[in-house]
Write an enzyme that holds these catalytic residues in place. Structure first.
Site, PDB file in Angstrom:
ATOM      1  NE  ARG A  41      -3.531   0.475   2.543  1.00  0.00           N
ATOM      2  CZ  ARG A  41      -4.134   0.894   3.663  1.00  0.00           C
ATOM      3  NH1 ARG A  41      -4.175   0.130   4.732  1.00  0.00           N
ATOM      4  NH2 ARG A  41      -4.683   2.076   3.705  1.00  0.00           N
ATOM      5  CB  SER A  46     -10.480   5.229  17.115  1.00  0.00           C
ATOM      6  OG  SER A  46     -10.805   3.985  17.697  1.00  0.00           O
ATOM      7  CG  LEU A  73      -9.622  -1.516  20.140  1.00  0.00           C
ATOM      8  CD1 LEU A  73     -11.059  -1.439  19.661  1.00  0.00           C
ATOM      9  CD2 LEU A  73      -9.583  -1.679  21.656  1.00  0.00           C
ATOM     10  N   GLY A 121      -0.103  -3.700   9.371  1.00  0.00           N
ATOM     11  CA  GLY A 121      -0.570  -2.729  10.366  1.00  0.00           C
ATOM     12  C   GLY A 121       0.116  -1.387  10.303  1.00  0.00           C
ATOM     13  CD  GLU A 122       3.554   1.853   6.264  1.00  0.00           C
ATOM     14  OE1 GLU A 122       3.885   2.998   5.876  1.00  0.00           O
ATOM     15  OE2 GLU A 122       3.866   0.819   5.646  1.00  0.00           O
ATOM     16  NE  ARG A 181      -3.904  -2.504  12.261  1.00  0.00           N
ATOM     17  CZ  ARG A 181      -3.490  -3.751  12.250  1.00  0.00           C
ATOM     18  NH1 ARG A 181      -3.294  -4.396  13.381  1.00  0.00           N
ATOM     19  NH2 ARG A 181      -3.258  -4.362  11.105  1.00  0.00           N
ATOM     20  CD  GLU A 238      -3.215  -5.643   7.688  1.00  0.00           C
ATOM     21  OE1 GLU A 238      -3.857  -5.155   8.629  1.00  0.00           O
ATOM     22  OE2 GLU A 238      -2.663  -4.968   6.812  1.00  0.00           O
ATOM     23  NE  ARG A 275      -6.304  -3.395   6.263  1.00  0.00           N
ATOM     24  CZ  ARG A 275      -6.873  -3.275   7.459  1.00  0.00           C
ATOM     25  NH1 ARG A 275      -7.919  -2.495   7.609  1.00  0.00           N
ATOM     26  NH2 ARG A 275      -6.391  -3.935   8.495  1.00  0.00           N
TER      27      ARG A 275
END
Length: 382
Positions: free
Chosen positions: A18, A32, A39, A59-60, A62, A94, A98
């Site tokens: 991405r 959030s 989370l 998870g970049e 995040r 992952e 999306r």
């Protein structure tokens, strides 16, 4: 294994599939995390000889949001014994589902796997796709950079992007720019235009090189007249009938049409099917017509540019003074003498005879023209 790691001990993956991260969604995630914490942990792997001991696998987004929120520690799933290829595959897995991963990013990720020796079928099985879907996305990579950016920004939809990708770079820009500026009423019209441009590329012209014969011209005239007459009847009879039916309420039609209602449903259904088919056919024809016009305009511009270039390259014509002597007189005297020596002996001089004087008479047209030419020649040599 799961662990809480220092956030500055983790580096982003330079091979991250991405490339685009939505700023608004980034701010939402940051808010959030500030309220609820992270989370879902990020996924990392240990790296040797790196600036940091860990590198992100997934998870970049995040990780970025946690840094923006001021966190110093982040929960992580640490995967041991994960090589570069496996890490890359996990990163794609992952992100591939999306909504914010662009189609071009997905295509680029599959292309990287393909260059690593993965066949489209293997890629498809790995990510739960069909082989056709993988090949379809790989086909988008022929888009020129400007058009690919339009696709990434959502200005061009994925299906149309594939049709545009089949064209040469010049025609890609023609089709994309015309669609973005709103030249077409629908995406289908733009697709038909792109397909027609492809036809133009595959053959010299969509029309015959020869001019149509008188018989062919007559046939075309008759066909055009019949089509025009048929459309006129449809406008006069069919359209008013359909418009009248459209004004009625379903409960009223149930009473008005009675036993004939089923026939109306059947006939209108057939009409709808035929209209859809003809509409699609006409749209394709319109695409071809537009492609022919675009090709003609392109060739006209090329001709104009060529003429302009020739005009710039052409040297200025300098006025040349007229000479009284002929081209033969321009031969060097020595060459002329040599030629006379080779061809004939010197001629004897003829005795000079005096012509008797003539009475003055009116000049003939030939004499007048000769005198005029002599005067003009003399004037030019001054």
């Amino acid at each position: 294994m799961f662990a809480d790691l220092q956030i500055d001990q983790i580096a982003a993956n330079p091979g991250q599939p991405r490339k685009f991260f939505d700023e608004d969604k980034h701010k939402e995630l940051k808010g959030s995390i500030e309220e609820n914490g992270l989370l879902q942990p990020v996924v990392v792997r240990p790296v040797e000889d790196g600036d940091t001991p860990y590198m992100l696998i997934a998870g970049e987004r995040r990780w970025r949001a946690c840094k923006a929120a001021g966190l110093t520690v982040i929960p992580a799933n640490v995967l041991e014994d994960t090589d570069d290829e496996k890490a890359y595959v996990l990163g794609i897995a992952e992100n591939v589902g999306r909504a914010d991963m662009t189609i071009m990013e997905e295509a680029g990720a599959y292309a990287d796997l393909k260059s690593a020796g993965w066949e489209p079928l293997k890629i498809a099985k790995q990510f739960g796709k069909t082989e056709t879907a993988i090949k379809w996305r790989l086909g988008l990579l022929t888009l020129r950079k400007e058009v690919a950016e339009m696709v990434d920004r959502g200005e061009i939809k994925n299906n149309l992007a594939w049709h545009i990708a089949q064209l040469n770079p010049g025609n890609q820009m023609v089709a994309a720019s015309r669609y973005v500026r709103g030249d077409f009423d629908s995406e289908a019209e733009a697709q038909h235009f792109a397909n027609a441009l492809k036809m133009m590329e595959q053959q010299t012209t969509l029309t015959s090189e020869k001019a149509p014969s008188a018989e062919e011209t007559e046939k075309r005239k008759k066909a055009k007249a019949q089509a025009k007459d048929g459309l006129g009847k449809a406008e006069e009879v069919l359209l008013p009938l359909l418009e009248e039916l459209a004004k009625q309420k379903p409960e009223d039609l149930a009473v008005i049409l009675g036993d004939d209602l089923t026939r109306h449903v059947r006939v209108v259904g057939k009409l709808h099917s035929q209209v859809q088919m003809v509409r699609n056919l006409l749209s394709k024809a319109q695409g071809i017509q537009r492609a022919m016009a675009a090709d003609f305009n392109k060739k006209a511009i090329e001709v104009q540019q060529e003429q302009a270039e020739q005009g710039e390259a052409k040297p200025e014509a300098k006025p040349v003074a007229k000479k009284a002597t002929s081209d033969a007189a321009a031969v060097k005297p020595s060459e002329a003498a040599a030629a006379r020596t080779r061809t004939a002996p010197p001629a004897r001089k003829a005795p000079v005879r005096k012509a008797p004087a003539r009475k003055p008479t009116a000049k003939s047209g030939t004499e007048a023209a000769a005198k005029t030419a002599t005067k003009a020649e003399a004037t030019a040599t001054k």
